[in-house]
Design an enzyme around this catalytic site. Sequence first.
Site, PDB file in Angstrom:
ATOM      1  N   TYR B 120       0.709  -1.128  -0.048  1.00 17.89           N
ATOM      2  CA  TYR B 120      -0.033  -0.015  -0.023  1.00 17.89           C
ATOM      3  C   TYR B 120       0.828   1.303  -0.110  1.00 17.89           C
ATOM      4  CZ  TYR B 120      -4.176  -2.885   0.841  1.00 17.89           C
ATOM      5  OH  TYR B 120      -5.302  -3.578   0.593  1.00 17.89           O
ATOM      6  N   ASP B 205      -0.335 -18.383   3.802  1.00 22.35           N
ATOM      7  CA  ASP B 205      -0.951 -19.125   3.041  1.00 22.35           C
ATOM      8  C   ASP B 205      -1.326 -20.501   4.146  1.00 22.35           C
ATOM      9  OD1 ASP B 205       1.931 -19.780   3.254  1.00 22.35           O
ATOM     10  OD2 ASP B 205       2.009 -21.129   1.525  1.00 22.35           O
ATOM     11  N   ASP B 229      -5.799  -7.379   4.800  1.00 15.33           N
ATOM     12  CA  ASP B 229      -6.901  -7.042   3.929  1.00 15.33           C
ATOM     13  C   ASP B 229      -7.603  -8.683   3.301  1.00 15.33           C
ATOM     14  OD1 ASP B 229      -8.554  -5.761   1.956  1.00 15.33           O
ATOM     15  OD2 ASP B 229      -7.230  -6.388   0.403  1.00 15.33           O
ATOM     16  N   ASP B 233     -10.768 -10.561   4.932  1.00 15.20           N
ATOM     17  CA  ASP B 233     -11.992 -10.789   4.158  1.00 15.20           C
ATOM     18  C   ASP B 233     -12.307 -12.207   4.240  1.00 15.20           C
ATOM     19  OD1 ASP B 233     -12.173  -8.102   3.684  1.00 15.20           O
ATOM     20  OD2 ASP B 233     -12.546  -8.170   1.533  1.00 15.20           O
TER      21      ASP B 233
HETATM   22  C1  IPM Z   1       7.533 -23.087   0.001  1.00 11.62           C
HETATM   23  C2  IPM Z   1       6.928 -21.928  -0.526  1.00 11.62           C
HETATM   24  C3  IPM Z   1       8.121 -21.159  -1.210  1.00 11.62           C
HETATM   25  C4  IPM Z   1       5.847 -22.174  -1.394  1.00 11.62           C
HETATM   26  C5  IPM Z   1       5.457 -20.778  -2.209  1.00 11.62           C
HETATM   27  O1  IPM Z   1       4.997 -19.751  -1.535  1.00 11.62           O
HETATM   28  O2  IPM Z   1       5.136 -20.805  -3.755  1.00 11.62           O
HETATM   29  C6  IPM Z   1       4.526 -22.919  -1.124  1.00 11.62           C
HETATM   30  O3  IPM Z   1       3.752 -22.101  -0.179  1.00 11.62           O
HETATM   31  C7  IPM Z   1       3.767 -23.584  -2.099  1.00 11.62           C
HETATM   32  O4  IPM Z   1       2.754 -22.922  -2.305  1.00 11.62           O
HETATM   33  O5  IPM Z   1       4.135 -24.193  -3.084  1.00 11.62           O
HETATM   34  C1  IPM Z   2     -10.758  -0.161  -1.191  1.00 11.58           C
HETATM   35  C2  IPM Z   2      -9.261  -0.878  -0.638  1.00 11.58           C
HETATM   36  C3  IPM Z   2      -8.452   0.171  -0.996  1.00 11.58           C
HETATM   37  C4  IPM Z   2      -9.539  -1.313   0.783  1.00 11.58           C
HETATM   38  C5  IPM Z   2      -7.986  -1.929   0.912  1.00 11.58           C
HETATM   39  O1  IPM Z   2      -7.477  -2.888   0.068  1.00 11.58           O
HETATM   40  O2  IPM Z   2      -7.680  -1.715   2.129  1.00 11.58           O
HETATM   41  C6  IPM Z   2     -10.650  -2.326   1.222  1.00 11.58           C
HETATM   42  O3  IPM Z   2     -10.419  -3.449   0.440  1.00 11.58           O
HETATM   43  C7  IPM Z   2     -10.359  -2.419   2.629  1.00 11.58           C
HETATM   44  O4  IPM Z   2      -9.853  -3.514   2.917  1.00 11.58           O
HETATM   45  O5  IPM Z   2     -10.760  -1.772   3.398  1.00 11.58           O
END
Ligand code: IPM
Ligand code: IPM
Lengths: 332, 332
Positions: B120, B205, B229, B233
Amino acid sequence: MSHDIAVIEGDGIGQEVVPAAIEVLEALEVDFEFVEGEAGDAVREATGEALPAETYELVADADATLFGAAGDTAADVILPLREAVDSFVNVRPAKAYPGVDALRPETDVVFLRENTEGVYAGHEDRLSDDLSTLTRVVTSSASRELAEYACEFVADGRGPAGDSEEGFTVAHKSNVMRETDGRFREAVLAVAEERGVDVDEELMDAFATKLPLDPSQYGVVVCPNLAGDVLSDLAAGLVGGLGLLPSANVGHDNALFEPVHGTAPDIAGEGIANPTAAVLSAAMLLEYLGHVEEGQRVRTAVESVLSEGPRTGDLGGDATTEEVTAAIVDRL
Amino acid sequence: MSHDIAVIEGDGIGQEVVPAAIEVLEALEVDFEFVEGEAGDAVREATGEALPAETYELVADADATLFGAAGDTAADVILPLREAVDSFVNVRPAKAYPGVDALRPETDVVFLRENTEGVYAGHEDRLSDDLSTLTRVVTSSASRELAEYACEFVADGRGPAGDSEEGFTVAHKSNVMRETDGRFREAVLAVAEERGVDVDEELMDAFATKLPLDPSQYGVVVCPNLAGDVLSDLAAGLVGGLGLLPSANVGHDNALFEPVHGTAPDIAGEGIANPTAAVLSAAMLLEYLGHVEEGQRVRTAVESVLSEGPRTGDLGGDATTEEVTAAIVDRL
Ligand SMILES: CC(C)[C@H](C(=O)O)[C@@H](O)C(=O)O
Ligand SMILES: CC(C)[C@H](C(=O)O)[C@@H](O)C(=O)O
C-alpha cells in the site's frame, strides 16, 4: 518411448508418498526411467546445501520431475526447482471428493498461478536499520503467457465449469497495485478478448470472502503469484485440507509435480501418510506427458479408494500408506 | 465534553447505513457534534475529485470519523483518509452471531492489520512497455508500533481468546519475503517478548488453509497490510459475509470507523440495507472515545436484534433499514 523422470523425495513424508506414487506409475503400461535426486533439510544438514547442483541439473534435464516435500528449506528447494523446469504456471486443482469431510463439498476449482514474478521475483534491500524494501515485478509478457495457457486450458475443457462456462475468473488487487496488477489485469483481459474467452474479474480480497460463501460459482481462477499461493491454500481449507491436493509447475518443455502438503513431521517415518496428493500429482504428470487415459485411470482409482476406503488416519481410517497404495493399484 | 465527529456517508448504501448508525449514537447520553463531509463517486462526478480537500481537513481535525462506503473511488477515498487520521492499525473483528447463517459459527477473530506500509505504501514504476515494478515497504518502527498495540489489546482483554490465551497469532510470508516480512516478523516477535506476550506464528498461506478448517484456534491475528486485507475478508466469508463486519482505523489521536462492506449498488436507494456493520462501527467509535459501557450497550442491542429480528433481506428477513435501526434503538 521411455520418459526420464527425476524423483526427489525430499524430507519427512515426502519419503513415503513419492515411493507410493511411483508404485502406481509402475503399475501402468508406460515406460519410465526414474532417477533419484536429493534436496531438502537432510541434505543441507549433511552438505550445507539444500539443493545440490546435481539435483538442479537432473531436474532441468529430465522430461518431468516428481517432488515430495522439503522442511525448513522448502523455499530454497522449490523456488529454484520451478526455475529449473522454466515453469510459468503453477496448476493447483482444489476439489472435494465423496467420502472426504469437506467444509464445502461443492468445491471444484483449478487455480492457474503465475509462477515466476510478483513478490517472488522481488529482490529485497535493507535500506537502513529501520527500512527494508522488496521490488515486486510484473511483466505483460509473463501475464500474457499465463493467460494464453488459461485460454487453452478452458478451451480444452480441462477445467471445472463454475459459473463462467468456458471462461475463467481473474483475481488481483489492481485497485491498489494499479500499475503492476493493472498491467497483469490488462494483459490477461487482452489475451482473453483476442481468444474470445469470457473472463470474470474479482479483487483478491473480495474473492477470499466469496469463495467460502459459494465456491460453486468458480471454475478456473487465474492469479498473480502470491495471490495464487494464498487463494489456492484457502480453497484447500474448503475441501478438507492440503492432504489431497496435487499440483503441477508447468514450463515450456519440462514440468515438476508435487503434492501441495508439506513434510508432516508429526507423522513422518510411521508409514501412515496419505499418498493421495502424491498419486494425484503423478496423474497430472501422466497427463502432461500425453498419457491422458492412464492419468484418468489413476484418478478414477484414487476416487474409488477415497470413497470406499481403505483410508489413512487423516481421513479417519487406520490404513497404512502401503495399504492405501495397494488399493489404488488394485483398482487401476 | 462534546465529541466532534466527521460523518462521510459516501456512495450507495453508505447514505442509508451511516444515518442509521447516527440515529443509534443520538439515542445515547453522549454529546456529539456531527459535521458532514463528502467523498466518493458522486463527488468525483460532480467536481472531478473523489476526496475534496475540505473533507480531508474535516477528518484530520475531527475527534473521530464515521465513514460509509465509496464505489469505484474506494481506494482514492479510503487510503488518504487512513492517512488523514494517521492510522497505524486497522482493527477488523470477524465474529459469527447467533441467528445469522455462518459457515463457521465458532469464528471469533480480531485482525490487527498494519495500516500504512507493505504494497500500500509502494510507489510503482513503469520501467518499460513490458515491465512494471512496485516497491513494497516495511519498517521496524511501524511493525513495532502495531505489535505494541497488539500487546495492549490482548493485555486489556479486548480480543477473543482463541487458542493462545492472552497472546496473538502473527501471519506473514517471511519464507519468501525474507528481508521485508522477515523484518516485520522480527519486530513483532521482539516486542511481544519484551512485553511477555505469547505469539504463535503462521505463514499466511497456511493460515488461509487453517482458518476455515478450525477458526476456534485463533483469536487476535496480527498481519502486514495486504495479508490483513485478504485474511480478514476470508474470515468474513466464514461468518456469513461482509454485511455485519465493522472496522476501525486507529491513529495516535484520531480514528476512522467504517463498515467493511461496500456500496451494494444492487440494493442502494431502496431503504433495505442492513445497518448492522455501520452500527457496530459506531460501537467501536464509542469505545475508542472512552464510552466503553455505551459501546457495549450498542453491541448487546445489535446482538439481540440479530438473534430475534427484525432482519433485513440479506439475513433472510424483509425488514427495512429503518425498522432494524428502530429495533436496535429500542433495545438500548
Ligand atoms: C514453500 C513456499 C516457497 C511455496 C510458495 O510460496 O510458493 C509454497 O507455499 C507453495 O505454495 O508451494
Ligand atoms: C478499497 C481498498 C483500497 C481497501 C483496502 O484494500 O484496504 C478495502 O479492500 C479494505 O480492505 O478496506
